[in-house]
Every structure is written in C-alpha cells, then in structure tokens.
Scaffold this motif. Sequence first.
Motif, PDB file in Angstrom:
ATOM      1  N   ILE A 113       0.764  -1.042   0.068  1.00 37.44           N
ATOM      2  CA  ILE A 113       0.012  -0.078  -0.086  1.00 37.44           C
ATOM      3  C   ILE A 113       1.111   1.105  -0.006  1.00 37.44           C
ATOM      4  CG2 ILE A 113      -1.841   1.270   1.379  1.00 37.44           C
ATOM      5  CD1 ILE A 113      -2.412  -1.272   2.874  1.00 37.44           C
ATOM      6  N   VAL A 114       0.864   2.102  -0.835  1.00 36.64           N
ATOM      7  CA  VAL A 114       1.342   3.449  -1.101  1.00 36.64           C
ATOM      8  C   VAL A 114       0.274   4.498  -0.780  1.00 36.64           C
ATOM      9  CG1 VAL A 114       2.776   5.184  -2.178  1.00 36.64           C
ATOM     10  CG2 VAL A 114       3.258   2.787  -2.466  1.00 36.64           C
ATOM     11  N   VAL A 115       0.442   5.241   0.511  1.00 32.49           N
ATOM     12  CA  VAL A 115      -0.562   6.067   0.982  1.00 32.49           C
ATOM     13  C   VAL A 115       0.227   7.788   0.752  1.00 32.49           C
ATOM     14  CG1 VAL A 115      -1.879   7.012   2.709  1.00 32.49           C
ATOM     15  CG2 VAL A 115      -1.377   4.736   2.659  1.00 32.49           C
ATOM     16  N   ASN A 116      -0.530   8.455  -0.160  1.00 30.40           N
ATOM     17  CA  ASN A 116      -0.168  10.033  -0.088  1.00 30.40           C
ATOM     18  C   ASN A 116      -1.087  10.733   0.879  1.00 30.40           C
ATOM     19  OD1 ASN A 116       0.919  12.455  -0.896  1.00 30.40           O
ATOM     20  ND2 ASN A 116      -0.477  12.789  -2.710  1.00 30.40           N
ATOM     21  N   GLY A 117      -0.567  10.475   2.158  1.00 26.47           N
ATOM     22  CA  GLY A 117      -1.141  10.687   3.231  1.00 26.47           C
ATOM     23  C   GLY A 117      -0.481   9.980   4.334  1.00 26.47           C
ATOM     24  N   CYS A 118      -1.349   9.677   5.504  1.00 23.34           N
ATOM     25  CA  CYS A 118      -0.883   9.259   6.792  1.00 23.34           C
ATOM     26  C   CYS A 118      -1.637   7.669   7.200  1.00 23.34           C
ATOM     27  CB  CYS A 118      -1.252  10.366   8.053  1.00 23.34           C
ATOM     28  SG  CYS A 118      -0.225  11.725   7.891  1.00 23.34           S
ATOM     29  N   VAL A 119      -0.757   7.270   7.896  1.00 21.78           N
ATOM     30  CA  VAL A 119      -1.331   5.917   8.339  1.00 21.78           C
ATOM     31  C   VAL A 119      -1.388   6.148   9.922  1.00 21.78           C
ATOM     32  CG1 VAL A 119      -0.031   4.535   6.758  1.00 21.78           C
ATOM     33  CG2 VAL A 119       1.263   4.904   8.665  1.00 21.78           C
ATOM     34  N   ARG A 120      -1.813   5.222  10.676  1.00 20.32           N
ATOM     35  CA  ARG A 120      -1.668   5.292  12.227  1.00 20.32           C
ATOM     36  C   ARG A 120      -1.748   3.558  12.583  1.00 20.32           C
ATOM     37  NH1 ARG A 120      -7.548   6.499  15.085  1.00 20.32           N
ATOM     38  NH2 ARG A 120      -8.654   4.561  14.689  1.00 20.32           N
ATOM     39  N   ASP A 121      -1.719   3.354  13.954  1.00 24.18           N
ATOM     40  CA  ASP A 121      -1.493   2.157  14.536  1.00 24.18           C
ATOM     41  C   ASP A 121      -0.316   1.554  13.954  1.00 24.18           C
ATOM     42  OD1 ASP A 121      -3.774   2.459  15.593  1.00 24.18           O
ATOM     43  OD2 ASP A 121      -5.022   1.526  14.113  1.00 24.18           O
ATOM     44  N   VAL A 122       0.806   2.474  14.006  1.00 27.22           N
ATOM     45  CA  VAL A 122       2.094   2.144  13.263  1.00 27.22           C
ATOM     46  C   VAL A 122       2.840   0.708  13.776  1.00 27.22           C
ATOM     47  CG1 VAL A 122       4.628   2.922  12.814  1.00 27.22           C
ATOM     48  CG2 VAL A 122       2.761   4.370  12.711  1.00 27.22           C
ATOM     49  N   ASP A 123       2.652   0.527  14.936  1.00 29.23           N
ATOM     50  CA  ASP A 123       3.127  -0.902  15.616  1.00 29.23           C
ATOM     51  C   ASP A 123       2.434  -1.966  15.076  1.00 29.23           C
ATOM     52  OD1 ASP A 123       5.065   0.435  17.219  1.00 29.23           O
ATOM     53  OD2 ASP A 123       3.884   0.604  18.945  1.00 29.23           O
ATOM     54  N   GLU A 124       1.300  -1.938  14.622  1.00 29.65           N
ATOM     55  CA  GLU A 124       0.196  -2.996  14.253  1.00 29.65           C
ATOM     56  C   GLU A 124       0.530  -3.085  12.697  1.00 29.65           C
ATOM     57  OE1 GLU A 124      -3.942  -2.593  15.155  1.00 29.65           O
ATOM     58  OE2 GLU A 124      -3.328  -1.852  16.926  1.00 29.65           O
ATOM     59  N   ASN A 137       3.465  -2.490  11.377  1.00 30.64           N
ATOM     60  CA  ASN A 137       4.836  -3.019  11.186  1.00 30.64           C
ATOM     61  C   ASN A 137       4.972  -4.367  11.652  1.00 30.64           C
ATOM     62  OD1 ASN A 137       6.178  -0.555  10.352  1.00 30.64           O
ATOM     63  ND2 ASN A 137       6.598  -0.167  12.583  1.00 30.64           N
ATOM     64  N   ASP A 138       3.687  -4.929  11.963  1.00 26.62           N
ATOM     65  CA  ASP A 138       3.655  -6.583  12.568  1.00 26.62           C
ATOM     66  C   ASP A 138       2.925  -7.174  11.015  1.00 26.62           C
ATOM     67  OD1 ASP A 138       4.809  -6.253  14.828  1.00 26.62           O
ATOM     68  OD2 ASP A 138       2.910  -6.353  15.975  1.00 26.62           O
ATOM     69  N   CYS A 139       2.665  -6.474  10.282  1.00 27.93           N
ATOM     70  CA  CYS A 139       1.904  -7.195   8.993  1.00 27.93           C
ATOM     71  C   CYS A 139       2.967  -7.473   8.074  1.00 27.93           C
ATOM     72  CB  CYS A 139       0.796  -6.030   8.450  1.00 27.93           C
ATOM     73  SG  CYS A 139      -0.419  -5.837   9.740  1.00 27.93           S
ATOM     74  N   ASP A 140       2.771  -8.487   7.355  1.00 33.63           N
ATOM     75  CA  ASP A 140       3.350  -8.860   6.202  1.00 33.63           C
ATOM     76  C   ASP A 140       2.801  -8.361   4.876  1.00 33.63           C
ATOM     77  OD1 ASP A 140       5.198 -10.263   4.721  1.00 33.63           O
ATOM     78  OD2 ASP A 140       4.118 -12.171   4.555  1.00 33.63           O
ATOM     79  N   VAL A 141       3.191  -7.044   4.720  1.00 33.73           N
ATOM     80  CA  VAL A 141       2.786  -6.196   3.558  1.00 33.73           C
ATOM     81  C   VAL A 141       3.636  -4.965   3.736  1.00 33.73           C
ATOM     82  CG1 VAL A 141       0.980  -5.026   4.926  1.00 33.73           C
ATOM     83  CG2 VAL A 141       0.830  -5.196   2.542  1.00 33.73           C
ATOM     84  N   GLY A 142       4.010  -4.577   2.621  1.00 34.72           N
ATOM     85  CA  GLY A 142       4.710  -3.330   2.576  1.00 34.72           C
ATOM     86  C   GLY A 142       3.972  -2.090   2.475  1.00 34.72           C
ATOM     87  N   VAL A 143       4.135  -1.063   3.058  1.00 34.64           N
ATOM     88  CA  VAL A 143       3.585   0.255   3.418  1.00 34.64           C
ATOM     89  C   VAL A 143       4.268   1.422   3.342  1.00 34.64           C
ATOM     90  CG1 VAL A 143       1.890   1.513   4.848  1.00 34.64           C
ATOM     91  CG2 VAL A 143       1.769  -0.846   4.882  1.00 34.64           C
ATOM     92  N   ARG A 144       4.050   2.229   2.396  1.00 33.16           N
ATOM     93  CA  ARG A 144       4.712   3.636   2.317  1.00 33.16           C
ATOM     94  C   ARG A 144       3.648   4.626   2.713  1.00 33.16           C
ATOM     95  NH1 ARG A 144       7.910   0.178   1.931  1.00 33.16           N
ATOM     96  NH2 ARG A 144       9.831  -0.055   0.988  1.00 33.16           N
ATOM     97  N   ALA A 145       4.128   5.669   3.217  1.00 34.55           N
ATOM     98  CA  ALA A 145       3.169   6.707   3.686  1.00 34.55           C
ATOM     99  C   ALA A 145       4.210   8.018   3.937  1.00 34.55           C
ATOM    100  CB  ALA A 145       2.226   6.327   4.996  1.00 34.55           C
ATOM    101  N   LEU A 146       3.508   9.321   3.965  1.00 34.55           N
ATOM    102  CA  LEU A 146       3.974  10.357   4.226  1.00 34.55           C
ATOM    103  C   LEU A 146       4.589  10.453   5.912  1.00 34.55           C
ATOM    104  CD1 LEU A 146       2.137  12.823   2.202  1.00 34.55           C
ATOM    105  CD2 LEU A 146       4.088  11.661   1.515  1.00 34.55           C
ATOM    106  N   GLY A 147       3.767   9.958   6.565  1.00 32.79           N
ATOM    107  CA  GLY A 147       3.866  10.024   8.010  1.00 32.79           C
ATOM    108  C   GLY A 147       2.543   9.240   8.821  1.00 32.79           C
ATOM    109  N   SER A 148       2.753   9.565   9.999  1.00 32.46           N
ATOM    110  CA  SER A 148       1.663   8.888  10.875  1.00 32.46           C
ATOM    111  C   SER A 148       0.782  10.196  11.526  1.00 32.46           C
ATOM    112  CB  SER A 148       2.124   7.936  11.841  1.00 32.46           C
ATOM    113  OG  SER A 148       3.137   8.380  12.652  1.00 32.46           O
ATOM    114  N   ASN A 149      -0.416   9.766  11.886  1.00 27.40           N
ATOM    115  CA  ASN A 149      -1.295  10.662  12.785  1.00 27.40           C
ATOM    116  C   ASN A 149      -2.235   9.709  13.442  1.00 27.40           C
ATOM    117  OD1 ASN A 149      -3.417  12.301  13.483  1.00 27.40           O
ATOM    118  ND2 ASN A 149      -2.676  13.998  11.920  1.00 27.40           N
ATOM    119  N   PRO A 150      -2.476   9.997  14.604  1.00 20.05           N
ATOM    120  CA  PRO A 150      -3.367   8.945  15.319  1.00 20.05           C
ATOM    121  C   PRO A 150      -4.950   9.239  14.996  1.00 20.05           C
ATOM    122  CG  PRO A 150      -2.494  10.780  16.981  1.00 20.05           C
ATOM    123  CD  PRO A 150      -1.712  10.766  15.446  1.00 20.05           C
ATOM    124  N   LEU A 151      -5.373  10.323  14.421  1.00 21.03           N
ATOM    125  CA  LEU A 151      -6.493  10.640  14.146  1.00 21.03           C
ATOM    126  C   LEU A 151      -7.279   9.924  13.036  1.00 21.03           C
ATOM    127  CD1 LEU A 151      -6.442  14.452  14.284  1.00 21.03           C
ATOM    128  CD2 LEU A 151      -7.476  13.064  16.151  1.00 21.03           C
TER     129      LEU A 151
END
Length: 166
Positions: free
Chosen positions: A96-107, A109-123
């Motif tokens: 998944i490539v997100v031109n935006g944010c992710v959250r639940d970063v630790d979760e 990071n436990d997934c067998d999937v590649g993720v790219r995002a601009l950063g993280s935000n808890p909202l």
Amino acid sequence: MAAFATAEACDSNAALISNGDLRALHPVFKIYGQRRCFSGPIVTLKVFEDNVLVRDQLETKGEGRVLVIDGGGSMRCALVGGNLGQLAQNNGWSGIVVNGCVRDVDEINDCDVGVRALGSNPLKSSKKGHGEKNVPVYICGTLVRDGEWLYADSDGVLISKTELSV
C-alpha cells in the motif's frame, strides 16, 4: 518475491526513464510493514480524509497487487491503520502506498505487507464513502495509472508502464 533493487532497475532501464515509462516517486515516503521490498500491478484510489473506499478495496482479493491511495497529501488524519494493514495481509495485497498518513504504526509493522506513507497521525478519517477508484492519480507530482506496476525497496518507489524483468 525475489529481491528487487530499484537502483539497479533505474541503471538498466535508462531508455524507459527518458521516455517517461519508468518514473520514480519523490523520496518523501516513510517505510512501514514487514515487507521492505514489494511490487505488483497498481490499483488506484483517490480519496480525501475518508477511508471507506480504502477498506472496500482491501476487502477484495489482492492477488499480489499494490494499492496506491492519493489522499491529497493530507496530514490531518490517517487513511490506513492496523486493521486495514491486517486486512491487506490476509487478502494477499503486496503493498500500500499512501499519499497521506497511517496510524497504528506498531500494528502495521507487524503485518506482512509493504506500506509507504508520508507519516503517521493518530486521528481517524471520516467515513462518508467519497472518492474515486481506478482513476489516474498524481502522487507528489508523478502520474500513476491503474494497471501500471509499482516497485518499492529501501531506496525508493518506481512506477513502470509495464512489468519489469526482476
């Protein structure tokens, strides 16, 4: 998937870079998920601070594809969290490539999937279901079309008009 080196792909495909068939996304993405290296055919989404279509897409069989989400570069909320990362893993998405944010970063990071995002935000995002799928999107100024190929590793993210030889 065998290891794929984006730097080597650039070095050995100068003609594709020159004619625009191979493009590098600007180096603004942070790396998440267990897959540091991933690739696959692209599925595009265009949304803004609303992740209903993201969930809808990740609920389908991924079959090794990569979901590219143009979230307009918004840093005000997350479009992908741990539950969606797990959904992507369970349904066979490569990344998944997100031109935006992710959250639940630790979760994520436990997934067998590649993720790219601009950063993280808890909202979390809104849930209105607005957006478009399978449309051309611009990610940090680079045109990305549904059906093209994405290649990502620790050096960056490439978009190719066609599948490259690994």
